[in-house]
Design a protein around this motif. Structure first.
Motif, PDB file in Angstrom:
ATOM      1  N   ALA A  69     -10.338   4.868   5.625  1.00  0.00           N
ATOM      2  CA  ALA A  69      -9.172   4.842   5.140  1.00  0.00           C
ATOM      3  C   ALA A  69      -8.127   3.984   6.215  1.00  0.00           C
ATOM      4  N   ASN A  70      -8.187   4.459   7.437  1.00  0.00           N
ATOM      5  CA  ASN A  70      -7.303   4.120   8.561  1.00  0.00           C
ATOM      6  C   ASN A  70      -7.874   2.693   9.087  1.00  0.00           C
ATOM      7  N   GLU A  71      -9.024   2.655   9.054  1.00  0.00           N
ATOM      8  CA  GLU A  71      -9.734   1.320   9.608  1.00  0.00           C
ATOM      9  C   GLU A  71      -8.957   0.222   8.378  1.00  0.00           C
ATOM     10  N   ALA A  72      -9.090   0.403   7.215  1.00  0.00           N
ATOM     11  CA  ALA A  72      -8.854  -0.641   6.348  1.00  0.00           C
ATOM     12  C   ALA A  72      -7.406  -0.824   6.473  1.00  0.00           C
ATOM     13  N   LEU A  73      -6.419   0.239   6.868  1.00  0.00           N
ATOM     14  CA  LEU A  73      -5.243  -0.085   7.054  1.00  0.00           C
ATOM     15  C   LEU A  73      -4.613  -1.067   7.971  1.00  0.00           C
ATOM     16  N   GLN A  74      -5.574  -1.193   9.016  1.00  0.00           N
ATOM     17  CA  GLN A  74      -5.279  -2.091  10.357  1.00  0.00           C
ATOM     18  C   GLN A  74      -5.053  -3.492   9.928  1.00  0.00           C
ATOM     19  N   SER A  75      -5.757  -3.968   8.619  1.00  0.00           N
ATOM     20  CA  SER A  75      -5.809  -5.486   8.492  1.00  0.00           C
ATOM     21  C   SER A  75      -4.885  -5.789   7.461  1.00  0.00           C
ATOM     22  N   LEU A  76      -3.920  -4.799   6.957  1.00  0.00           N
ATOM     23  CA  LEU A  76      -3.077  -4.863   5.998  1.00  0.00           C
ATOM     24  C   LEU A  76      -1.770  -5.735   6.654  1.00  0.00           C
ATOM     25  N   GLU A  77      -0.847  -6.304   5.883  1.00  0.00           N
ATOM     26  CA  GLU A  77       0.363  -6.972   6.266  1.00  0.00           C
ATOM     27  C   GLU A  77       1.336  -5.890   6.395  1.00  0.00           C
ATOM     28  N   GLU A  78       2.232  -5.969   7.366  1.00  0.00           N
ATOM     29  CA  GLU A  78       3.243  -5.036   7.728  1.00  0.00           C
ATOM     30  C   GLU A  78       3.902  -4.384   6.499  1.00  0.00           C
ATOM     31  N   SER A  79       4.171  -5.416   5.482  1.00  0.00           N
ATOM     32  CA  SER A  79       4.920  -5.080   4.362  1.00  0.00           C
ATOM     33  C   SER A  79       4.244  -3.971   3.386  1.00  0.00           C
ATOM     34  N   ASP A  80       2.842  -4.214   3.489  1.00  0.00           N
ATOM     35  CA  ASP A  80       2.250  -3.145   2.850  1.00  0.00           C
ATOM     36  C   ASP A  80       1.621  -2.025   3.566  1.00  0.00           C
ATOM     37  N   LYS A  81       1.588  -2.113   4.795  1.00  0.00           N
ATOM     38  CA  LYS A  81       1.027  -0.922   5.612  1.00  0.00           C
ATOM     39  C   LYS A  81       1.882   0.195   5.724  1.00  0.00           C
ATOM     40  N   ALA A  82       3.283   0.255   5.556  1.00  0.00           N
ATOM     41  CA  ALA A  82       4.014   1.338   5.724  1.00  0.00           C
ATOM     42  C   ALA A  82       3.811   2.113   4.419  1.00  0.00           C
ATOM     43  N   ALA A  83       3.658   1.723   3.189  1.00  0.00           N
ATOM     44  CA  ALA A  83       3.644   2.378   1.970  1.00  0.00           C
ATOM     45  C   ALA A  83       2.232   3.071   1.984  1.00  0.00           C
ATOM     46  N   SER A  84       1.208   2.161   2.389  1.00  0.00           N
ATOM     47  CA  SER A  84      -0.312   2.635   2.326  1.00  0.00           C
ATOM     48  C   SER A  84      -0.398   3.978   3.421  1.00  0.00           C
ATOM     49  N   GLN A  85       0.247   3.707   4.619  1.00  0.00           N
ATOM     50  CA  GLN A  85       0.138   4.863   5.561  1.00  0.00           C
ATOM     51  C   GLN A  85       0.701   6.095   5.091  1.00  0.00           C
ATOM     52  N   GLU A  86       1.837   6.078   4.307  1.00  0.00           N
ATOM     53  CA  GLU A  86       2.376   7.310   3.835  1.00  0.00           C
ATOM     54  C   GLU A  86       1.344   7.890   2.926  1.00  0.00           C
ATOM     55  N   LYS A  87       0.726   7.135   2.147  1.00  0.00           N
ATOM     56  CA  LYS A  87      -0.379   7.997   1.320  1.00  0.00           C
ATOM     57  C   LYS A  87      -1.449   8.682   1.876  1.00  0.00           C
ATOM     58  N   VAL A  88      -1.878   8.004   3.105  1.00  0.00           N
ATOM     59  CA  VAL A  88      -2.688   8.437   3.965  1.00  0.00           C
ATOM     60  C   VAL A  88      -2.303   9.919   4.624  1.00  0.00           C
ATOM     61  N   ASN A  89      -0.963   9.693   5.069  1.00  0.00           N
ATOM     62  CA  ASN A  89      -0.175  10.973   5.677  1.00  0.00           C
ATOM     63  C   ASN A  89      -0.341  12.044   4.575  1.00  0.00           C
ATOM     64  N   ALA A  90       0.029  11.619   3.574  1.00  0.00           N
ATOM     65  CA  ALA A  90       0.336  12.738   2.413  1.00  0.00           C
ATOM     66  C   ALA A  90      -1.202  13.334   2.229  1.00  0.00           C
ATOM     67  N   SER A  91      -2.171  12.670   2.206  1.00  0.00           N
ATOM     68  CA  SER A  91      -3.451  13.467   2.102  1.00  0.00           C
ATOM     69  C   SER A  91      -3.964  14.214   3.275  1.00  0.00           C
ATOM     70  N   ASN A  92      -3.545  13.673   4.271  1.00  0.00           N
ATOM     71  CA  ASN A  92      -3.807  14.529   5.616  1.00  0.00           C
ATOM     72  C   ASN A  92      -2.910  15.850   5.652  1.00  0.00           C
ATOM     73  N   ALA A  93      -1.834  15.852   5.040  1.00  0.00           N
ATOM     74  CA  ALA A  93      -0.869  16.821   5.122  1.00  0.00           C
ATOM     75  C   ALA A  93      -1.601  17.907   4.142  1.00  0.00           C
ATOM     76  N   LYS A  94      -2.016  17.367   2.836  1.00  0.00           N
ATOM     77  CA  LYS A  94      -2.740  18.291   1.905  1.00  0.00           C
ATOM     78  C   LYS A  94      -3.961  18.902   2.759  1.00  0.00           C
TER      79      LYS A  94
END
Length: 233
Positions: A69-94
């Motif tokens: 998931a984190n690897e795929a994040l690196q190819s996103l535009e900055e406008s999309d990356k923030a929201a997607s990163q939050e989803k990954v962080n939420a899963s990490n916290a769970k």
């Protein structure tokens, strides 16, 4: 006039191709993040006994999906990356909540390998080490003997990706520990260089270090500000 039409048509095709590429990258990132979210959510459906008995495999599967998931994040535009990163962080916290539950249960039982009959103690620092390097890779002795010229670039790269994915949740103590671990990895690199580390791999590692160096300082300052703000509330 005809030439202008042809040029406009060619430009439109190129633009459409670029948009299509961006959309595909977004779709791939969404797919991998969704797989990570689904996997973590599915762990809540597994009994505590099953999680504990199969934790090594669960941890390995999680690390693979998280890295993907984190690897795929690196190819996103900055406008999309923030929201997607939050989803990954939420899963990490769970996942961390589930992991703490499993480890706490393990601590209540006698250590199987130590032969002392005492519970196996797992500290928050160990949780951090597992996150940055993979479950069970690094203990309190910070032994990096398993790192060699063939895997060292991947170890640095995985550390960098894990650090970026989790830094928003780090405390100042976490940052200090993360920096200490990185310095220990660097010390291992000095040995690996003498064992045949290629110039190309050395340059890749140098590039990662250049990106990490300012992050250690400024991210820790950010953590201090957050903690001070929380203390005032």
């Amino acid at each position: 006039m005809k030439k202008n039409v042809l040029k406009f048509g060619l430009f439109s095709m190129i633009l459409l191709g670029m948009v299509s590429c961006v959309n595909k990258e977004k779709e791939l990132a969404d797919k991998r993040i969704s797989e990570l979210e689904s996997y973590v959510d599915s762990l809540k459906m597994v009994s505590a006994e099953e999680r504990q008995a199969n934790w090594d495999q669960i941890a390995a599967d999680y690390e693979a999906k998280n890295a993907s998931a984190n690897e795929a994040l690196q190819s996103l535009e900055e406008s999309d990356k923030a929201a997607s990163q939050e989803k990954v962080n939420a899963s990490n916290a769970k996942y961390d909540e589930i992991k703490v539950t499993v480890i706490s249960k393990t601590e209540e039982e006698p250590a199987a390998d130590a032969g002392t009959g005492k519970p196996a103690k797992v500290s928050p620092s160990q949780l951090l080490r597992d996150r940055l390097f993979g479950a069970g890779k690094i203990g309190s002795d910070m032994n990096f003997a398993w790192v060699n010229k063939d895997n060292i670039v991947a170890v640095y790269d995985n550390y960098f990706k894990a650090y970026k994915a989790n830094k928003e949740n780090f405390t100042r103590e976490d940052y200090d520990e993360a920096k200490l671990l990185f310095e220990a990895l660097d010390a291992r690199k000095n040995t690996v260089e003498k064992e045949g580390l290629s110039s190309e791999d050395n340059m890749k590692i140098a590039s990662i270090k250049v990106k990490l160096s300012p992050m250690f300082k400024f991210n820790r300052m950010g953590a201090k500000s957050r903690e001070n703000s929380d203390a005032k509330e």
